[in-house]
Design a protein around this motif. Structure first.
Motif, PDB file in Angstrom:
ATOM      1  N   ASN A  30       0.816  -1.211   0.000  1.00  0.00           N
ATOM      2  CA  ASN A  30       0.000   0.000   0.000  1.00  0.00           C
ATOM      3  C   ASN A  30       0.851   1.263   0.000  1.00  0.00           C
ATOM      4  O   ASN A  30       0.714   2.114  -0.876  1.00  0.00           O
ATOM      5  CB  ASN A  30      -0.940  -0.019   1.203  1.00  0.00           C
ATOM      6  CG  ASN A  30      -1.953   1.110   1.175  1.00  0.00           C
ATOM      7  OD1 ASN A  30      -2.027   1.843   0.203  1.00  0.00           O
ATOM      8  ND2 ASN A  30      -2.716   1.237   2.234  1.00  0.00           N
TER       9      ASN A  30
ATOM     10  N   SER B  78      -6.589  -1.794  -2.526  1.00  0.00           N
ATOM     11  CA  SER B  78      -6.947  -3.168  -2.148  1.00  0.00           C
ATOM     12  C   SER B  78      -7.200  -4.047  -3.371  1.00  0.00           C
ATOM     13  O   SER B  78      -6.808  -5.218  -3.398  1.00  0.00           O
ATOM     14  CB  SER B  78      -8.163  -3.166  -1.235  1.00  0.00           C
ATOM     15  OG  SER B  78      -9.275  -2.587  -1.899  1.00  0.00           O
TER      16      SER B  78
ATOM     17  N   THR C 279      -3.900  -4.920  -4.957  1.00  0.00           N
ATOM     18  CA  THR C 279      -3.199  -5.890  -4.127  1.00  0.00           C
ATOM     19  C   THR C 279      -3.724  -7.300  -4.387  1.00  0.00           C
ATOM     20  O   THR C 279      -2.956  -8.256  -4.487  1.00  0.00           O
ATOM     21  CB  THR C 279      -3.334  -5.533  -2.634  1.00  0.00           C
ATOM     22  OG1 THR C 279      -2.831  -4.213  -2.420  1.00  0.00           O
ATOM     23  CG2 THR C 279      -2.566  -6.507  -1.763  1.00  0.00           C
ATOM     24  N   VAL C 280      -5.050  -7.412  -4.531  1.00  0.00           N
ATOM     25  CA  VAL C 280      -5.647  -8.714  -4.838  1.00  0.00           C
ATOM     26  C   VAL C 280      -5.158  -9.207  -6.194  1.00  0.00           C
ATOM     27  O   VAL C 280      -4.798 -10.383  -6.351  1.00  0.00           O
ATOM     28  CB  VAL C 280      -7.194  -8.629  -4.792  1.00  0.00           C
ATOM     29  CG1 VAL C 280      -7.829  -9.888  -5.362  1.00  0.00           C
ATOM     30  CG2 VAL C 280      -7.670  -8.381  -3.376  1.00  0.00           C
TER      31      VAL C 280
ATOM     32  N   ASP D 150      -8.637 -16.287   0.942  1.00  0.00           N
ATOM     33  CA  ASP D 150      -8.981 -14.870   1.057  1.00  0.00           C
ATOM     34  C   ASP D 150      -8.647 -14.303   2.429  1.00  0.00           C
ATOM     35  O   ASP D 150      -8.195 -13.161   2.536  1.00  0.00           O
ATOM     36  CB  ASP D 150     -10.473 -14.670   0.768  1.00  0.00           C
ATOM     37  CG  ASP D 150     -10.819 -14.967  -0.673  1.00  0.00           C
ATOM     38  OD1 ASP D 150      -9.904 -14.900  -1.524  1.00  0.00           O
ATOM     39  OD2 ASP D 150     -11.993 -15.269  -0.958  1.00  0.00           O
ATOM     40  N   LYS D 151      -8.867 -15.075   3.470  1.00  0.00           N
ATOM     41  CA  LYS D 151      -8.592 -14.603   4.828  1.00  0.00           C
ATOM     42  C   LYS D 151      -7.109 -14.277   5.009  1.00  0.00           C
ATOM     43  O   LYS D 151      -6.746 -13.276   5.627  1.00  0.00           O
ATOM     44  CB  LYS D 151      -9.040 -15.659   5.833  1.00  0.00           C
ATOM     45  CG  LYS D 151      -9.058 -15.207   7.250  1.00  0.00           C
ATOM     46  CD  LYS D 151      -9.671 -16.277   8.133  1.00  0.00           C
ATOM     47  CE  LYS D 151      -9.846 -15.746   9.535  1.00  0.00           C
ATOM     48  NZ  LYS D 151     -10.482 -16.726  10.417  1.00  0.00           N
TER      49      LYS D 151
ATOM     50  N   ALA E  94      -4.985 -13.716   2.406  1.00  0.00           N
ATOM     51  CA  ALA E  94      -4.626 -12.686   1.429  1.00  0.00           C
ATOM     52  C   ALA E  94      -4.910 -11.293   1.971  1.00  0.00           C
ATOM     53  O   ALA E  94      -4.184 -10.339   1.657  1.00  0.00           O
ATOM     54  CB  ALA E  94      -5.382 -12.913   0.134  1.00  0.00           C
ATOM     55  N   ASP E  95      -5.951 -11.161   2.781  1.00  0.00           N
ATOM     56  CA  ASP E  95      -6.255  -9.857   3.384  1.00  0.00           C
ATOM     57  C   ASP E  95      -5.190  -9.421   4.382  1.00  0.00           C
ATOM     58  O   ASP E  95      -5.008  -8.224   4.623  1.00  0.00           O
ATOM     59  CB  ASP E  95      -7.616  -9.896   4.081  1.00  0.00           C
ATOM     60  CG  ASP E  95      -8.767 -10.028   3.094  1.00  0.00           C
ATOM     61  OD1 ASP E  95      -8.572  -9.702   1.909  1.00  0.00           O
ATOM     62  OD2 ASP E  95      -9.864 -10.451   3.528  1.00  0.00           O
ATOM     63  N   GLU E  96      -4.480 -10.369   4.959  1.00  0.00           N
ATOM     64  CA  GLU E  96      -3.460 -10.060   5.961  1.00  0.00           C
ATOM     65  C   GLU E  96      -2.075  -9.809   5.360  1.00  0.00           C
ATOM     66  O   GLU E  96      -1.204  -9.273   6.038  1.00  0.00           O
ATOM     67  CB  GLU E  96      -3.374 -11.208   6.973  1.00  0.00           C
ATOM     68  CG  GLU E  96      -4.659 -11.417   7.758  1.00  0.00           C
ATOM     69  CD  GLU E  96      -4.619 -12.671   8.612  1.00  0.00           C
ATOM     70  OE1 GLU E  96      -3.580 -13.365   8.613  1.00  0.00           O
ATOM     71  OE2 GLU E  96      -5.626 -12.963   9.269  1.00  0.00           O
TER      72      GLU E  96
ATOM     73  N   LYS F   4       0.494  -7.827   3.679  1.00  0.00           N
ATOM     74  CA  LYS F   4       0.675  -6.400   3.404  1.00  0.00           C
ATOM     75  C   LYS F   4       2.046  -6.047   2.865  1.00  0.00           C
ATOM     76  O   LYS F   4       2.257  -4.930   2.414  1.00  0.00           O
ATOM     77  CB  LYS F   4       0.439  -5.581   4.686  1.00  0.00           C
ATOM     78  CG  LYS F   4      -0.895  -5.819   5.352  1.00  0.00           C
ATOM     79  CD  LYS F   4      -2.022  -5.254   4.546  1.00  0.00           C
ATOM     80  CE  LYS F   4      -3.330  -5.446   5.301  1.00  0.00           C
ATOM     81  NZ  LYS F   4      -4.477  -5.495   4.456  1.00  0.00           N
TER      82      LYS F   4
END
Length: 131
Positions: free
Chosen positions: A81, A88, A91-92, A108-109, A111-113, A115
């Motif tokens: 970021n 976001s 990033t995905v 997904d869980k 992938a959200d973490e 950074k």
């Protein structure tokens, strides 16, 4: 000699080839009279990926990714970021490119973490299915 062979064999046009689903299923599930269970084989001593190699490959994916500010030097401490200017969705998309590079699926869980480059490298090296 060949003449007797050709006369004794059934012509190909007269042979019946069964295309029924039952015949196809039984042919795929039975070999002879023994049942067949599909199995997946893994090598016993699969070598883990080297962390330096994974870091290099992740950095190459980031450099090839068109939406990042990859002009700056990318290090393991680079944040998606702040340093690369990715939102976001970008990033995905970047993580999908990483998934394709290493032939894995990042939930997904998790992938959200992710950074930073270091967090992504750590996840890939801990994943046994990564290539």
């Amino acid at each position: 000699m060949l003449r007797t062979f050709f006369r004794s064999s059934t012509p190909l046009t007269l042979r019946r080839i069964s295309a029924s689903p039952v015949a196809a299923r039984s042919a795929s599930t039975f070999i002879g009279r023994q049942s067949f269970t599909p199995m997946r084989f893994y090598s016993a001593g699969a070598a883990k990926l080297d962390k330096d190699e994974v870091t290099r490959r992740v950095i190459d994916v980031i450099k090839a990714f068109g939406k990042s500010n990859a002009a700056a030097t990318i290090t393991p401490t680079t944040l998606f970021n702040k340093d690369l200017g990715l939102d976001s969705l970008d990033t995905v998309e970047l993580l999908v490119a990483v998934e394709e590079e290493f032939d894995i699926e990042i939930p997904d869980k998790i992938a959200d973490e992710l950074k930073s480059v270091a967090e992504t490298v750590d996840y890939i090296t801990s994943n046994a299915d990564a290539n």
